[in-house]
Design a protein around this motif. Structure first.
Motif, mmCIF file in Angstrom:
data_model
loop_
_atom_site.group_PDB
_atom_site.id
_atom_site.type_symbol
_atom_site.label_atom_id
_atom_site.label_comp_id
_atom_site.label_asym_id
_atom_site.label_seq_id
_atom_site.Cartn_x
_atom_site.Cartn_y
_atom_site.Cartn_z
ATOM 1 N N CYS B 53 0.857 -1.188 0.000
ATOM 2 C CA CYS B 53 0.000 0.000 0.000
ATOM 3 C C CYS B 53 0.891 1.236 0.000
ATOM 4 C CB CYS B 53 -0.888 -0.013 1.235
ATOM 5 S SG CYS B 53 -1.716 1.570 1.521
ATOM 6 N N HIS B 54 0.581 2.151 -0.868
ATOM 7 C CA HIS B 54 1.405 3.372 -0.992
ATOM 8 C C HIS B 54 1.020 4.457 0.011
ATOM 9 C CE1 HIS B 54 3.166 2.490 -5.190
ATOM 10 N NE2 HIS B 54 2.605 1.397 -4.727
ATOM 11 N N GLN B 55 -0.021 4.222 0.785
ATOM 12 C CA GLN B 55 -0.546 5.241 1.727
ATOM 13 C C GLN B 55 -0.686 6.578 0.986
ATOM 14 O OE1 GLN B 55 -1.550 3.905 4.434
ATOM 15 N NE2 GLN B 55 -0.181 2.158 4.820
ATOM 16 N N CYS B 56 -1.409 6.513 -0.121
ATOM 17 C CA CYS B 56 -1.505 7.670 -1.034
ATOM 18 C C CYS B 56 -1.974 8.944 -0.321
ATOM 19 C CB CYS B 56 -2.497 7.400 -2.153
ATOM 20 S SG CYS B 56 -2.312 5.796 -2.914
ATOM 21 N N ALA B 59 -5.992 9.293 -1.259
ATOM 22 C CA ALA B 59 -6.267 7.857 -1.328
ATOM 23 C C ALA B 59 -7.568 7.516 -2.037
ATOM 24 C CB ALA B 59 -6.275 7.269 0.074
ATOM 25 N N ALA B 60 -7.431 6.804 -3.136
ATOM 26 C CA ALA B 60 -8.607 6.412 -3.916
ATOM 27 C C ALA B 60 -9.536 5.515 -3.101
ATOM 28 C CB ALA B 60 -8.163 5.703 -5.190
ATOM 29 N N CYS B 61 -8.965 4.667 -2.276
ATOM 30 C CA CYS B 61 -9.782 3.750 -1.479
ATOM 31 C C CYS B 61 -10.708 4.527 -0.539
ATOM 32 C CB CYS B 61 -8.892 2.784 -0.690
ATOM 33 S SG CYS B 61 -7.732 3.593 0.443
ATOM 34 N N TRP B 79 -3.589 5.035 6.196
ATOM 35 C CA TRP B 79 -5.026 4.878 5.961
ATOM 36 C C TRP B 79 -5.475 3.583 6.618
ATOM 37 C CZ3 TRP B 79 -7.854 8.735 4.170
ATOM 38 C CH2 TRP B 79 -7.227 9.758 3.421
ATOM 39 N N CYS B 96 -8.656 1.102 -5.664
ATOM 40 C CA CYS B 96 -7.205 1.163 -5.443
ATOM 41 C C CYS B 96 -6.446 0.779 -6.709
ATOM 42 C CB CYS B 96 -6.795 0.243 -4.304
ATOM 43 S SG CYS B 96 -4.986 0.100 -4.154
ATOM 44 N N PRO B 97 -5.603 1.657 -7.191
ATOM 45 C CA PRO B 97 -4.883 1.346 -8.437
ATOM 46 C C PRO B 97 -3.804 0.284 -8.259
ATOM 47 C CG PRO B 97 -4.173 3.479 -7.574
ATOM 48 C CD PRO B 97 -5.278 3.009 -6.682
ATOM 49 N N TYR B 98 -3.461 -0.050 -7.033
ATOM 50 C CA TYR B 98 -2.349 -0.976 -6.800
ATOM 51 C C TYR B 98 -2.781 -2.363 -6.338
ATOM 52 C CZ TYR B 98 0.036 3.492 -6.856
ATOM 53 O OH TYR B 98 0.487 4.722 -7.211
ATOM 54 N N ALA B 100 -3.974 -2.968 -3.367
ATOM 55 C CA ALA B 100 -3.391 -3.057 -2.022
ATOM 56 C C ALA B 100 -4.427 -3.189 -0.918
ATOM 57 C CB ALA B 100 -2.507 -1.844 -1.762
ATOM 58 N N ILE B 101 -5.691 -3.199 -1.268
ATOM 59 C CA ILE B 101 -6.738 -3.373 -0.251
ATOM 60 C C ILE B 101 -7.622 -4.521 -0.710
ATOM 61 C CG2 ILE B 101 -8.242 -1.593 -1.301
ATOM 62 C CD1 ILE B 101 -8.945 -0.766 1.656
ATOM 63 N N LYS B 112 -6.544 -3.668 5.103
ATOM 64 C CA LYS B 112 -5.340 -3.183 4.427
ATOM 65 C C LYS B 112 -4.214 -3.001 5.421
ATOM 66 C CE LYS B 112 -4.875 1.114 3.200
ATOM 67 N NZ LYS B 112 -3.839 1.446 4.187
HETATM 68 S S1 SF4 Z 1 -5.110 0.893 -0.359
HETATM 69 FE FE1 SF4 Z 1 -4.526 1.537 -2.433
HETATM 70 S S2 SF4 Z 1 -5.599 3.513 -2.718
HETATM 71 FE FE2 SF4 Z 1 -5.636 3.082 -0.529
HETATM 72 S S3 SF4 Z 1 -3.867 4.129 0.272
HETATM 73 FE FE3 SF4 Z 1 -3.187 2.049 -0.181
HETATM 74 S S4 SF4 Z 1 -2.386 2.103 -2.242
HETATM 75 FE FE4 SF4 Z 1 -3.537 4.007 -1.946
#
Ligand code: SF4
Ligand code: SF4
Ligand code: SF4
Lengths: 620, 136
Positions: B53-56, B59-61, B79, B96-98, B100-101, B112
């Protein structure tokens, strides 16, 4: 359901003749008696194989098994053991591969697989989430190992699978054809791949998304794992040495002690050693560290050659044994040539140790004028000739001319060539010797002679002698040392942790750490004595397997060269293991092990170990 | 804080996923299962990689969640999913584009990486130091 941690509780049985696939439940009794991996392999093969079958007959079986630690967080426990009656030795063979296959097999719901019978047409076996199916391998037959992996991934449209496969060497029954796991990890020794080839089983593919391995005590398992991680992080040789050099450091060490097999062991110092040692690998080859499942040591290296004659070579390795077998023992002075030969053997699914030692044997026969260039299809098979080495390896795989004979291994080849050629065949019981001197370490002399596998370095271990913990020149006490070390390696292969962490658990004699490792994961509550009994039971079962095949004291010998020709020069000059000395050490060992003077486990011993069925067969 | 992953250093040992699973659940999750706080993706022996998870920042999630169940933890800045609010609809998973959730198979709620409250086990056990903890 089994009541112990560390197991899925099921074995898969695949009959290639009838195409019947079934599952068998592991019983608590079986687990308590044999615990895992080589215990399972030895028990199943002894019980199910009739005596004196041809290893390539449908009656032979191949057992794959994992240990209870595989698929848990205990580090360095990735392996899968592969067991069969060896086409090289005619005896019990256990061969182990790292990678991710072992853990994935458990995540797919099985502790092991029993393969029996023979398929009419080439097939591959797909094991996934508690199920299994045989698929047509008509299009895979003849493919190299990387091509095979790519083909099954494409067919399944899934990259995440893990593959154990054979290459053309195994298909064509080269007796040292091996099984390659994840392209790069070899269950190398003893021809397990050739047996799969005889069964027309090209690959075993596993994918697991559902099952996980329960452990008896979660907190204690974490504590045990933490202690191993900590030991690793506090030991520079493991923490820094393993990722940097892997096993390649051994070449320099053996050269320094004058016990590096060179030119078919005519010598044990190699004047070009620095061209093929660990530093040469760092400089010329290594690009990236890789690791088996759950292993922080990452001793595996991805190598790429960018320029020169061997540009374009990409291989995983070489590691020490290969630097010896495709390097010094063939007199090869160019690490890039070693890497190229390694890439080729891996792709063809051929044990690098046996392959290299066999070519070295032919090189010596050529240099002595016993085989001519004409016999050898025009090859000038001189020591150090890398082009000839590569060409010879190719012809062994295509099985052409005299190379068909070489593909039978040094023992059979010497029998076919006749005359004095046996003097130059470096094997024990038919298995070509690994790269740890059979005459420069008295412990290894006895170890090689008496290992159930033959010329393997994985039963008796050289390190305590190399480290100077025991006098490598003194035959006294080596029987006890052999007993103590082979007990730990038997448990290593049963719990199935990697040889690289032997020292962390204990190398010479079983101790509390062996018991703790076993108990925390399984909940079996074994005392150290119980673990010793387990080691004795498995070792004697392997021995009994060989005895049933007709082996005894007479087969516990070293290659002629090691018994009759002292090391000619260097720091170990003069050392060898004359027959009288070997016989004395054997007497001591047999007594210690409660074997008869003929090397047969006594009836009383077998009964004490709970091996009543075995006693009944050996002592009717 | 967030995890930073360097594939060039990664050996493909899957230790990170195994310890993550074991520390939280007491067993090693099959490494190829499509869900998990950190994922191991096996391509071939030389090119496997892990997904974290990139902890954007944006955050899209969290944005996708109609229940407002995903919020930033004040101390670590990660997040986190509030399980009591989560209805397991999976909108975050799609967003989530990655990858990761995911939805935890055991409780049916989103789950996550929470950076182990600031001391991530995966970072601790990754001997290759392919995983690191970065501030910001
Ligand atoms: S779960 Fe995905 S969208 Fe949410 S913070 Fe992590 S990488 Fe970003
Ligand atoms: S623990 Fe480190 S080296 Fe191993 S797979 Fe994870 S990130 Fe890669
Ligand atoms: S930081 Fe913790 S929860 Fe996140 S992946 Fe690593 S071990 Fe798992």
């Amino acid at each position: 359901m089994v009541s112990y941690g560390g197991y899925c509780g099921r074995l898969l049985r695949v009959d290639l003749t009838t195409k019947k696939i079934s599952t068998e439940v592991l019983t608590d009794d079986f687990i308590r008696k044999y615990v895992g991996c080589n215990g399972f392999g030895a028990a199943i093969l002894f019980k199910e194989l009739p005596a004196r079958i041809d290893p390539f007959s449908p009656a032979n079986k191949v057992v794959l098994a994992t240990g209870p630690l595989t698929g848990t967080i205990v580090p360095c426990t990735p392996k899968v053991g592969i067991f069969t009656k060896s086409p090289l030795t005619g005896g019990f063979m256990d061969s182990y591969a790292g990678g991710h296959f072992g853990a994935e097999l458990k995540f797919a719901g099985f502790d092991g697989v029993i393969i029996e019978g023979v398929s009419e047409n080439p097939v591959w076996l797909y094991i996934h989430d508690g199920q299994a199916e045989l698929r047509d391998a008509g299009k895979l037959w003849g493919l190299s190992v990387p091509e095979t992996e790519a083909a099954v991934r494409a067919e399944l449209n899934n990259n995440a699978v893990h593959v154990a496969s054979i290459g053309p060497a195994g298909e064509r029954l080269v007796r040292f054809g091996c099984v390659m796991v994840d392209m790069s990890h070899a269950a190398g020794r003893g021809g397990v791949g050739a047996v799969l080839g005889s069964k027309k089983l090209k690959a075993i593919v596993v994918h697991g998304t559902k099952y996980s391995v329960p452990v008896a005590n979660v907190e204690a398992t974490k504590a045990v794992a933490d202690r191993i991680y900590q030991h690793i992080s506090e030991t520079p040789a493991l923490r820094d040495g393993m990722p940097k050099y892997g096993t390649t450091g051994a070449l320099k060490a053996n050269q320094a002690s004058g016990i590096l097999g060179t030119r078919n062991w005519q010598s044990e110092t190699f004047e070009h050693a620095s061209n093929i040692d660990g530093d040469a690998c760092l400089k010329e080859l290594f690009e990236k560290n890789l690791a088996c499942f759950q292993c922080p040591l990452r001793c595996v290296h991805f190598s790429r050659i960018k320029e020169g004659k061997y540009a374009g070579t990409e291989t995983i390795g070489p590691q020490y044994e290969t630097m010896y077998s495709l390097g010094s023992v063939c007199g090869i002075a160019d690490i890039k040539a070693v890497a190229k030969a390694n890439e080729y053997c891996n792709a063809m699914g051929m044990d690098t140790i046996s392959a290299g030692v066999t070519v070295a044997f032919a090189m010596e026969l050529y240099e002595r004028g016993i085989l001519t260039a004409e016999d050898l299809g025009g090859l000038q098979l001189t020591f150090g000739n890398d082009d000839a080495l590569l060409a010879a390896l190719e012809r062994i795989v295509t099985r052409s001319g005299v190379y068909r004979t070489l593909g039978e291994g040094t023992k059979r080849a010497a029998e076919i060539f006749g005359g004095e050629t046996y003097k130059y065949a470096v094997h024990v019981k038919g298995l070509e010797l690994a790269g740890h001197s059979g005459r420069g370490y008295k412990g290894m002399s006895l170890g090689y002679a008496t290992s159930p596998r033959g010329g393997s370095h994985q039963d008796m271990r050289h390190l305590p002698e190399r480290a100077g913990q025991f006098d490598r020149r003194d035959p006294n006490g080596k029987a006890q040392l052999n007993y103590d070390i082979t007990s730990t390696t038997t448990i290593r292969d049963t719990l199935n942790y990697c040889a690289m962490i032997e020292d962390v658990i204990g190398r010479v004699g079983l101790n509390e750490r062996h018991a703790e490792l076993l108990n925390t994961v399984t909940g079996l509550n074994f005392s150290v004595q119980d673990v010793q009994r387990l080691a004795d039971r498995i070792w004697n079962l392997e021995r009994a397997f060989n005895v049933r095949e007709g082996m005894s004291r007479k087969d516990d010998v070293l290659p002629y060269r090691f018994m009759n020709e002292p090391i000619p020069e260097g720091p170990s000059q003069g050392m060898h293991c004359p027959p009288e000395e070997l016989e004395r050490m054997k007497d001591e060992l047999y007594k210690l092990r409660r074997w008869t003077p003929e090397g047969i486990p006594s009836k009383e011993l077998l009964l004490d170990l709970g091996l009543d069925d075995v006693a009944a067969e050996l002592w009717p | 804080m967030k995890l930073v992953y360097d594939q060039a250093k990664c050996s493909g040992c899957a230790v990170c996923v195994s310890v993550c699973s074991f520390c939280r659940k007491g067993y090693v999750r099959p490494v190829n299962e499509s869900n998990g706080r950190i994922k191991f993706v096996y391509v071939n022996p030389t090119d496997s990689y892990v997904v974290v998870c990139h902890q954007c920042e944006d955050a899209a999630c969290a944005k996708a969640c109609l229940q407002e169940a995903i919020t930033r933890h004040s101390a670590t800045g990660t997040w986190m999913v509030h399980v009591e609010k989560c209805i397991g609809c999976g909108l975050c998973v799609d967003a989530c584009p990655y990858g990761a959730i995911y939805i935890d198979a055991e409780n049916g709620k989103a789950d996550k990486c929470d950076l182990c409250q600031g001391e991530p086990a995966c970072v601790k056990y990754c001997a290759a130091q392919a995983l690191k903890l970065a501030d910001e």
